[in-house]
Write a protein that holds these residues in place. Structure first.
Motif, PDB file in Angstrom:
ATOM      1  N   UNK A 184      54.600 -25.821  82.212  1.00 26.61           N
ATOM      2  CA  UNK A 184      55.745 -25.119  81.645  1.00 26.61           C
ATOM      3  C   UNK A 184      55.336 -24.452  80.336  1.00 26.61           C
ATOM      4  N   UNK A 185      55.697 -23.203  80.183  1.00 32.43           N
ATOM      5  CA  UNK A 185      55.359 -22.491  78.964  1.00 32.43           C
ATOM      6  C   UNK A 185      56.416 -21.448  78.649  1.00 32.43           C
ATOM      7  N   UNK A 186      56.578 -21.175  77.374  1.00 30.29           N
ATOM      8  CA  UNK A 186      57.436 -20.086  76.926  1.00 30.29           C
ATOM      9  C   UNK A 186      56.592 -18.918  76.409  1.00 30.29           C
ATOM     10  N   UNK A 187      55.287 -19.010  76.625  1.00 33.07           N
ATOM     11  CA  UNK A 187      54.381 -17.949  76.230  1.00 33.07           C
ATOM     12  C   UNK A 187      54.170 -16.999  77.410  1.00 33.07           C
ATOM     13  N   UNK A 188      53.450 -15.949  77.143  1.00 32.72           N
ATOM     14  CA  UNK A 188      53.068 -15.023  78.196  1.00 32.72           C
ATOM     15  C   UNK A 188      52.201 -15.782  79.198  1.00 32.72           C
ATOM     16  N   UNK A 189      52.611 -15.882  80.469  1.00 39.15           N
ATOM     17  CA  UNK A 189      51.835 -16.680  81.424  1.00 39.15           C
ATOM     18  C   UNK A 189      50.430 -16.161  81.642  1.00 39.15           C
ATOM     19  N   UNK A 190      50.175 -14.884  81.350  1.00 39.91           N
ATOM     20  CA  UNK A 190      48.834 -14.347  81.529  1.00 39.91           C
ATOM     21  C   UNK A 190      47.915 -14.702  80.363  1.00 39.91           C
ATOM     22  N   UNK A 191      48.525 -15.260  79.298  1.00 41.50           N
ATOM     23  CA  UNK A 191      47.711 -15.584  78.124  1.00 41.50           C
ATOM     24  C   UNK A 191      47.359 -17.056  78.049  1.00 41.50           C
ATOM     25  N   UNK A 192      47.775 -17.819  79.048  1.00 42.77           N
ATOM     26  CA  UNK A 192      47.468 -19.250  79.047  1.00 42.77           C
ATOM     27  C   UNK A 192      46.697 -19.589  80.315  1.00 42.77           C
ATOM     28  N   UNK A 228      60.445 -17.441  80.186  1.00 43.66           N
ATOM     29  CA  UNK A 228      60.129 -16.443  79.177  1.00 43.66           C
ATOM     30  C   UNK A 228      61.316 -15.589  78.759  1.00 43.66           C
ATOM     31  N   UNK A 229      62.466 -15.746  79.409  1.00 42.13           N
ATOM     32  CA  UNK A 229      63.578 -14.860  79.095  1.00 42.13           C
ATOM     33  C   UNK A 229      64.808 -15.663  78.720  1.00 42.13           C
ATOM     34  N   UNK A 230      65.890 -14.956  78.452  1.00 37.55           N
ATOM     35  CA  UNK A 230      67.101 -15.595  77.957  1.00 37.55           C
ATOM     36  C   UNK A 230      67.755 -16.492  78.997  1.00 37.55           C
ATOM     37  N   UNK A 231      67.453 -16.303  80.267  1.00 34.60           N
ATOM     38  CA  UNK A 231      68.064 -17.112  81.315  1.00 34.60           C
ATOM     39  C   UNK A 231      67.290 -18.384  81.606  1.00 34.60           C
ATOM     40  N   UNK A 232      65.971 -18.322  81.535  1.00 31.58           N
ATOM     41  CA  UNK A 232      65.131 -19.461  81.889  1.00 31.58           C
ATOM     42  C   UNK A 232      64.529 -20.042  80.612  1.00 31.58           C
ATOM     43  N   UNK A 233      65.063 -21.188  80.189  1.00 31.09           N
ATOM     44  CA  UNK A 233      64.673 -21.748  78.906  1.00 31.09           C
ATOM     45  C   UNK A 233      64.439 -23.244  79.018  1.00 31.09           C
ATOM     46  N   UNK A 234      64.018 -23.820  77.923  1.00 31.51           N
ATOM     47  CA  UNK A 234      63.929 -25.265  77.772  1.00 31.51           C
ATOM     48  C   UNK A 234      64.815 -25.678  76.601  1.00 31.51           C
ATOM     49  N   UNK A 235      65.545 -26.757  76.766  1.00 34.81           N
ATOM     50  CA  UNK A 235      66.370 -27.289  75.686  1.00 34.81           C
ATOM     51  C   UNK A 235      65.695 -28.544  75.121  1.00 34.81           C
ATOM     52  N   UNK A 249      56.699 -32.293  77.998  1.00 31.39           N
ATOM     53  CA  UNK A 249      56.016 -31.425  77.033  1.00 31.39           C
ATOM     54  C   UNK A 249      55.829 -30.042  77.628  1.00 31.39           C
ATOM     55  N   UNK A 250      55.676 -29.058  76.745  1.00 32.20           N
ATOM     56  CA  UNK A 250      55.362 -27.701  77.159  1.00 32.20           C
ATOM     57  C   UNK A 250      53.868 -27.452  76.995  1.00 32.20           C
ATOM     58  N   UNK A 251      53.408 -26.406  77.647  1.00 30.57           N
ATOM     59  CA  UNK A 251      52.034 -25.929  77.490  1.00 30.57           C
ATOM     60  C   UNK A 251      50.994 -26.982  77.829  1.00 30.57           C
TER      61      UNK A 251
END
Length: 605
Positions: free
Chosen positions: A527-535, A546-553, A510-512
């Motif tokens: 693991x998060x796809x949000x702004x790390x400073x906002x969690x 958070x960017x096009x290279x580092x993702x979750x599938x 799971x994320x977040x």
């Protein structure tokens, strides 16, 4: 053994001297000093050891299918060109030729001279094999050339002649090197080293001719692949039946059952057992304390390319009962990292940080998961060659010699050659692949040639025989990080795997949310796809994609709605078949226009 002797420096200078009479007389005096005694011969050949590779852990870091990292070379991007190729160098071959030519002083006995000439011929063959792997056919030079030598402007000799030249040098070395025992600390050449490299070269060329048959890469070759496989098998068998080596099997925790990542296999690369070990045939000698860089490269956020293993490659490790690994549970859900590592080939937990991996912090061992924030893009963080001590990170700290050649490779060469010939027997299998797997905790399939094909390996290599597929599995796992993989993929004509194998990582439930990835009850990562400073952060353990290279599938067929880590940076890789060989560099062609450019590259002179 790595220090260049004064005699080697003198010899290097001799090859570029002019014909001035005074310099000619000095050259003769220097030759008398070098070649007039066994002491001089030894000092010169000791200097040749600098031609061996240094610490080789990362020599196949680029251009392989299993390695994920943050450094994609120009070559991998498909942007490599003739003007960028700069590795055309003949200095070492010239140094070897000088010794071979002038080692004729009869004040030293013939047997002693032949011994040291054998060592020089080994190194000449070693250099020519490097040329063969990089450029294919190259000019054969047997003289220490002067700047005005006509041979400097010859074209390439045929690939057939180059391979025969290498094999003849290695056979000559085996026949004449006098040392037949394993050498102290395994850092000196003996006759078995020469025979081992003969086996390595013959296997390389056999598979090259088989899997590149009908292409420009084998044009003019007359010796068949089967003939070369036979040479490789015979050379390996000579060592297996007559040599002083054996598989290393004996440390107190050699079974790896403790699950902490330590065990017989890993001890070969991270402990003093390298010295005098019956399996190590040749080692890189650490001549000064605290020079090894494995901890710095693999356990650092600021140094190295963060090399780690891909998810698909981790799936090639068998279960300990000899069955193929399945990434799913019976209910169709994907296995967690802890579940993935249960009941697997012990080498998996000795190559990466498994769930029970421990390292020493302030003198005490504690459980330590992969560092998702700074050190790994996949969660399969490498530990081979790494010392399990936090105090050794972020600096050069290794102290033990590193194997360059192991008896395990000889077993793999014999098994591959026999499997490719279709003559491998159950007895052959038991003493090669079976023995290696037994050391790795596998309990079944050790004494019979396999007949069932793993679909994953068919996807990797094509619809080959089950025996060949399983040998390739074993070779990839046993020799990982030892400088063989990219060469293997080239000789098997599998270069496209560098482009097509996805850079995937571990299963993420799971994320977040805080996750315990190694099952020790302690939360390891968020693991998060949000702004790390906002969690919310907990103990600083957070990995943000958070960017096009580092993702979750997202895994659409996972009933639990999980993900796998994905590093899209690897999508930039490109493969073209001309990459099987490097181009002849432009500046070299300008100097010698008689050279022929390699297939698929432009002739720029």
């Amino acid at each position: 053994m790595k220090k260049l002797s004064i005699f080697a420096l003198i010899a290097s200078a001799l090859v570029i001297t002019s014909c001035d009479l005074d310099e000619h007389m000095k050259a003769e005096a220097d030759r008398n000093m070098i070649f007039g005694s066994e002491t001089g011969l030894k000092m010169y050949t000791d200097g040749l050891y600098g031609q061996l590779p240094g610490q080789i852990h990362y020599s196949d870091e680029a251009l392989n299918d299993w390695g994920v990292n943050n450094s994609i070379s120009t070559y991998e991007l498909g942007a490599y060109g003739e003007d960028l190729s700069t590795s055309w160098s003949w200095g070492n071959i010239r140094t070897n030729n000088y010794f071979i030519k002038w080692n004729t002083d009869e004040r030293v006995s013939q047997a002693v001279r032949d011994n040291y000439t054998g060592i020089a011929k080994f190194f000449r063959a070693y250099q020519y094999f490097d040329k063969l792997k990089q450029y294919g056919a190259v000019p054969i030079i047997t003289e220490p050339l002067e700047p005005d030598s006509e041979e400097l402007y010859k074209t390439q000799d045929s690939r057939e002649d180059v391979v025969n030249f290498i094999l003849e040098d290695l056979q000559w070395a085996y026949d004449h090197i006098s040392t037949s025992k394993a050498t102290p600390n395994n850092v000196a050449i003996n006759k078995w080293t020469a025979m081992a490299f003969k086996a390595r070269v013959a296997l390389f060329e056999a598979s090259w001719r088989k899997y590149h048959a009908g292409t420009e890469y084998t044009k003019g070759c007359t010796t068949s692949a089967d003939q070369l496989y036979k040479i490789a098998a015979d050379a390996a068998n000579t060592i297996m039946t007559q040599g002083p080596y054996s598989l290393y099997t004996g440390t107190a925790n050699g079974t790896g059952e403790a699950g902490d990542g330590r065990g017989t296999y890993r001890d070969l690369f991270t402990s003093e057992v390298t010295n005098g070990n019956p399996e190590v045939m040749l080692a890189y000698e650490i001549t000064a304390p605290s020079t090894g860089e494995a901890n710095w490269r693999l356990n650092s956020s600021s140094y190295g390319s963060h090399l780690c293993m891909s998810r698909i490659f981790s799936h090639t490790f068998l279960n300990t009962d000899g069955t193929f690994f399945n990434e799913k549970n019976a209910d169709g859900s994907y296995k967690t990292f802890v579940e993935e590592c249960e009941g697997r080939d012990w080498r998996l937990a000795q190559v990466i940080r498994g769930p029970k991996y421990t390292w020493k912090v302030k003198g005490e061992y504690t459980r330590e998961p992969a560092n998702f924030k700074d050190h790994t893009y996949t969660g399969y963080q490498l530990t081979k060659f790494v010392y399990d001590d936090k105090d050794m990170d972020d600096k050069s700290s290794g102290t033990y010699d590193d194997p360059l050649l192991r008896y395990a490779e000889i077993l793999l060469i014999y098994a591959e050659a026999k499997a490719e010939l279709g003559t491998i027997t159950n007895s052959d299998w038991a003493q090669t692949i079976g023995a290696l797997r037994a050391r790795a905790g596998i309990t079944a399939g050790l004494d019979a040639v396999p007949t069932v094909k793993d679909p994953l390996l068919v996807e990797y290599y094509g619809d080959l025989s089950a025996a060949v597929l399983e040998v390739r599995r074993e070779r990839a796992i046993e020799l990982i990080m030892e400088g063989h993989r990219q060469v293997d993929l080239k000789r098997w004509a599998c270069g496209e795997l560098w482009e097509t194998m996805p850079w995937e990582g571990v299963y993420v439930p799971a994320l977040d949310t805080q996750l315990d990835m190694n099952g020790d009850g302690v939360m390891d990562v968020y693991f998060t796809e949000k702004d790390p400073d906002a969690v919310g952060k907990e103990d600083g353990k957070i990995a943000a994609y958070l960017n096009e290279n580092q993702t979750m599938r997202k895994l659409e067929d996972d009933p639990n709605g999980g993900y796998v880590m994905y590093y899209a940076y690897g999508d930039r890789r490109v493969w073209n078949d001309n990459m099987y060989l490097y181009p002849i560099p432009t500046q070299v062609g300008v100097m010698n226009p008689n050279l022929v450019q390699n297939p698929g590259w432009k002739k720029t002179w």
